[in-house]
Structure formats: structure tokens, C-alpha cells
Design a protein around this motif. Structure first.
Motif, PDB file in Angstrom:
ATOM      1  N   MET A 196      -2.318   1.092  -9.837  1.00 26.81           N
ATOM      2  CA  MET A 196      -2.831   2.431  -9.541  1.00 26.81           C
ATOM      3  C   MET A 196      -3.000   2.634  -8.040  1.00 26.81           C
ATOM      4  N   ILE A 197      -3.507   1.633  -7.338  1.00 25.10           N
ATOM      5  CA  ILE A 197      -3.645   1.722  -5.885  1.00 25.10           C
ATOM      6  C   ILE A 197      -2.275   1.848  -5.237  1.00 25.10           C
ATOM      7  N   SER A 198      -1.335   1.051  -5.684  1.00 27.40           N
ATOM      8  CA  SER A 198       0.015   1.080  -5.146  1.00 27.40           C
ATOM      9  C   SER A 198       0.653   2.456  -5.322  1.00 27.40           C
ATOM     10  N   LEU A 199       0.521   3.016  -6.517  1.00 27.07           N
ATOM     11  CA  LEU A 199       1.122   4.323  -6.783  1.00 27.07           C
ATOM     12  C   LEU A 199       0.392   5.441  -6.048  1.00 27.07           C
ATOM     13  N   LEU A 200      -0.911   5.297  -5.832  1.00 24.39           N
ATOM     14  CA  LEU A 200      -1.653   6.286  -5.050  1.00 24.39           C
ATOM     15  C   LEU A 200      -1.137   6.320  -3.621  1.00 24.39           C
ATOM     16  N   PHE A 201      -0.946   5.157  -3.012  1.00 26.20           N
ATOM     17  CA  PHE A 201      -0.415   5.126  -1.655  1.00 26.20           C
ATOM     18  C   PHE A 201       1.029   5.610  -1.615  1.00 26.20           C
ATOM     19  N   ALA A 202       1.807   5.348  -2.647  1.00 29.81           N
ATOM     20  CA  ALA A 202       3.172   5.872  -2.708  1.00 29.81           C
ATOM     21  C   ALA A 202       3.154   7.391  -2.752  1.00 29.81           C
ATOM     22  N   MET A 203       2.229   7.955  -3.525  1.00 26.90           N
ATOM     23  CA  MET A 203       2.128   9.408  -3.621  1.00 26.90           C
ATOM     24  C   MET A 203       1.689  10.011  -2.285  1.00 26.90           C
ATOM     25  N   ILE A 204       0.679   9.426  -1.653  1.00 30.62           N
ATOM     26  CA  ILE A 204       0.209   9.935  -0.364  1.00 30.62           C
ATOM     27  C   ILE A 204       1.326   9.829   0.683  1.00 30.62           C
ATOM     28  N   GLY A 205       1.996   8.694   0.741  1.00 27.30           N
ATOM     29  CA  GLY A 205       3.104   8.522   1.688  1.00 27.30           C
ATOM     30  C   GLY A 205       4.237   9.495   1.424  1.00 27.30           C
ATOM     31  N   GLY A 206       4.559   9.722   0.164  1.00 27.39           N
ATOM     32  CA  GLY A 206       5.616  10.676  -0.181  1.00 27.39           C
ATOM     33  C   GLY A 206       5.254  12.105   0.209  1.00 27.39           C
ATOM     34  N   LEU A 207       3.993  12.473   0.013  1.00 25.91           N
ATOM     35  CA  LEU A 207       3.554  13.819   0.410  1.00 25.91           C
ATOM     36  C   LEU A 207       3.580  13.981   1.926  1.00 25.91           C
ATOM     37  N   ILE A 208       3.266  12.918   2.661  1.00 25.29           N
ATOM     38  CA  ILE A 208       3.380  12.980   4.121  1.00 25.29           C
ATOM     39  C   ILE A 208       4.842  13.131   4.521  1.00 25.29           C
ATOM     40  N   CYS A 209       5.728  12.363   3.907  1.00 25.34           N
ATOM     41  CA  CYS A 209       7.163  12.452   4.210  1.00 25.34           C
ATOM     42  C   CYS A 209       7.707  13.853   3.927  1.00 25.34           C
ATOM     43  N   ALA A 210       7.214  14.466   2.878  1.00 22.83           N
ATOM     44  CA  ALA A 210       7.684  15.801   2.493  1.00 22.83           C
ATOM     45  C   ALA A 210       7.079  16.898   3.363  1.00 22.83           C
ATOM     46  N   GLY A 211       6.075  16.576   4.141  1.00 23.47           N
ATOM     47  CA  GLY A 211       5.419  17.567   4.984  1.00 23.47           C
ATOM     48  C   GLY A 211       4.386  18.397   4.245  1.00 23.47           C
ATOM     49  N   LYS A 212       4.006  17.972   3.064  1.00 27.64           N
ATOM     50  CA  LYS A 212       3.011  18.707   2.272  1.00 27.64           C
ATOM     51  C   LYS A 212       1.595  18.234   2.537  1.00 27.64           C
ATOM     52  N   LEU A 213       1.469  17.110   3.164  1.00 25.04           N
ATOM     53  CA  LEU A 213       0.169  16.550   3.476  1.00 25.04           C
ATOM     54  C   LEU A 213       0.166  16.149   4.941  1.00 25.04           C
ATOM     55  N   TRP A 214      -0.798  16.568   5.631  1.00 23.68           N
ATOM     56  CA  TRP A 214      -1.033  16.267   7.012  1.00 23.68           C
ATOM     57  C   TRP A 214      -0.232  17.179   7.929  1.00 23.68           C
ATOM     58  N   PHE A 215       0.932  16.775   8.457  1.00 17.76           N
ATOM     59  CA  PHE A 215       1.614  17.619   9.437  1.00 17.76           C
ATOM     60  C   PHE A 215       2.918  18.054   8.988  1.00 17.76           C
TER      61      PHE A 215
ATOM     62  N   VAL B 114       2.737  -0.156   4.417  1.00 17.39           N
ATOM     63  CA  VAL B 114       1.855  -1.041   5.180  1.00 17.39           C
ATOM     64  C   VAL B 114       0.402  -0.887   4.729  1.00 17.39           C
ATOM     65  N   CYS B 115      -0.110   0.334   4.804  1.00 16.33           N
ATOM     66  CA  CYS B 115      -1.516   0.545   4.407  1.00 16.33           C
ATOM     67  C   CYS B 115      -1.719   0.231   2.923  1.00 16.33           C
ATOM     68  N   GLY B 116      -0.787   0.663   2.097  1.00 19.39           N
ATOM     69  CA  GLY B 116      -0.884   0.364   0.669  1.00 19.39           C
ATOM     70  C   GLY B 116      -0.852  -1.127   0.395  1.00 19.39           C
ATOM     71  N   GLY B 117      -0.017  -1.862   1.131  1.00 14.51           N
ATOM     72  CA  GLY B 117       0.051  -3.311   0.959  1.00 14.51           C
ATOM     73  C   GLY B 117      -1.236  -3.997   1.376  1.00 14.51           C
ATOM     74  N   ILE B 118      -1.821  -3.525   2.481  1.00 15.51           N
ATOM     75  CA  ILE B 118      -3.071  -4.116   2.959  1.00 15.51           C
ATOM     76  C   ILE B 118      -4.198  -3.871   1.956  1.00 15.51           C
ATOM     77  N   VAL B 119      -4.311  -2.635   1.492  1.00 15.39           N
ATOM     78  CA  VAL B 119      -5.371  -2.309   0.531  1.00 15.39           C
ATOM     79  C   VAL B 119      -5.163  -3.066  -0.777  1.00 15.39           C
ATOM     80  N   ASN B 120      -3.919  -3.173  -1.227  1.00 14.00           N
ATOM     81  CA  ASN B 120      -3.641  -3.921  -2.460  1.00 14.00           C
ATOM     82  C   ASN B 120      -4.015  -5.393  -2.316  1.00 14.00           C
ATOM     83  N   GLN B 121      -3.687  -5.996  -1.180  1.00 10.78           N
ATOM     84  CA  GLN B 121      -4.030  -7.397  -0.967  1.00 10.78           C
ATOM     85  C   GLN B 121      -5.545  -7.592  -0.921  1.00 10.78           C
ATOM     86  N   TYR B 122      -6.240  -6.660  -0.269  1.00 15.60           N
ATOM     87  CA  TYR B 122      -7.698  -6.725  -0.218  1.00 15.60           C
ATOM     88  C   TYR B 122      -8.271  -6.630  -1.630  1.00 15.60           C
ATOM     89  N   TRP B 123      -7.768  -5.676  -2.409  1.00 18.90           N
ATOM     90  CA  TRP B 123      -8.210  -5.491  -3.802  1.00 18.90           C
ATOM     91  C   TRP B 123      -7.997  -6.777  -4.604  1.00 18.90           C
TER      92      TRP B 123
END
Length: 125
Positions: free
Chosen positions: A106-125, A15-24
Motif C-alpha cells: 500500500m505504501i509503495s502504490l501510494l508513492f507510485a500514485m503521488i509520483g505519477g500525479l506529479i509526472c502528469a502535472g496534476k499535483l504540485w507544478f 527514491v522516497c517510496g523506497g526509503i519509506v518502505n524500508q523504514y516501514w
């Protein structure tokens, strides 16, 4: 807790990645003076969702080589002349469109990486 991590991670990625990509995309297209309302955005949008989902899952499960895969994916898109002109849609500056495609990927893959790290529990909680 794990369900919440996956929900937040996929939301950030898709969602966030899609919004930022569309804005870009809209900002760059406005800057180059290419605001064709008839331009089909369904294919880039659907490919972006698949791209983000694929790499988010790869990062979340810590698959080996996922970062190399991201770079290879960017290279493959550029090598295939992604974003080239079509007969229906002519642009004034094709190099700017290619920059748009590279930056959007690059924006799309950055959000994929951030989302994946959140899913893995390595980023945030």
C-alpha cells in the motif's frame, strides 16, 4: 519544465517510496522481534522498484483501469501468499509478516500514485 516534473515525480516514487518502505519494513520487523540480518531483501526491494515504476507510469499517462490494477495487484500478492515463511527464514508470527507485506504494498502504490500525479502535472507544478 516537463523534464523536471518527470524527474521529481520518479524521484518521489522510486527514491522516497523506497526509503519509506524500508523504514516501514525495519520498524515492523523490529516490533515483531524478527531482525535477521541474513534475510534477503533484494527480491522485495527489486520488485518494489518495478512495481512503483510500472504504476507511476500508468498514473502519469492516465491509463484507464490503473487504480483497479493497483487493487488487483495487492489482491494477487496476498492470494499468492506473498511473505510466507521459507525453510531458510522462519518467523514467529506469519500474520504480522503478511500485514507487513500488505502495508508495504500500500505504501509503495501510494508513492507510485503521488509520483505519477506529479509526472502528469496534476499535483504540485
Amino acid at each position: 519544465m516537463e523534464t523536471l516534473r518527470w524527474t521529481v515525480g520518479l524521484s518521489v516514487s522510486l527514491v522516497c517510496g523506497g526509503i519509506v518502505n524500508q523504514y516501514w519494513a525495519r520498524r515492523v520487523r523490529k516490533l515483531i522481534g524478527d531482525e535477521d540480518s541474513q534475510y534477503r531483501i533484494l527480491i522485495p526491494l527489486s520488485l518494489g522498484v518495478v512495481e512503483k515504476l510500472f504504476f507511476t507510469i500508468g498514473v502519469a499517462f492516465d491509463l484507464s483501469g490503473v487504480m483497479v490494477g493497483m487493487v488487483a495487484w495487492m489482491g494477487a500478492k496476498m492470494a499468492a501468499h506473498w511473505g510466507r515463511e521459507s525453510k531458510e527464514h522462519q518467523v514467529k508470527n506469519i500474520e504480522t509478516v503478511r500485514f507487513l507485506v500488505l502495508g508495504g504494498t500500500m505504501i509503495s502504490l501510494l508513492f507510485a500514485m503521488i509520483g505519477g500525479l506529479i509526472c502528469a502535472g496534476k499535483l504540485w507544478f
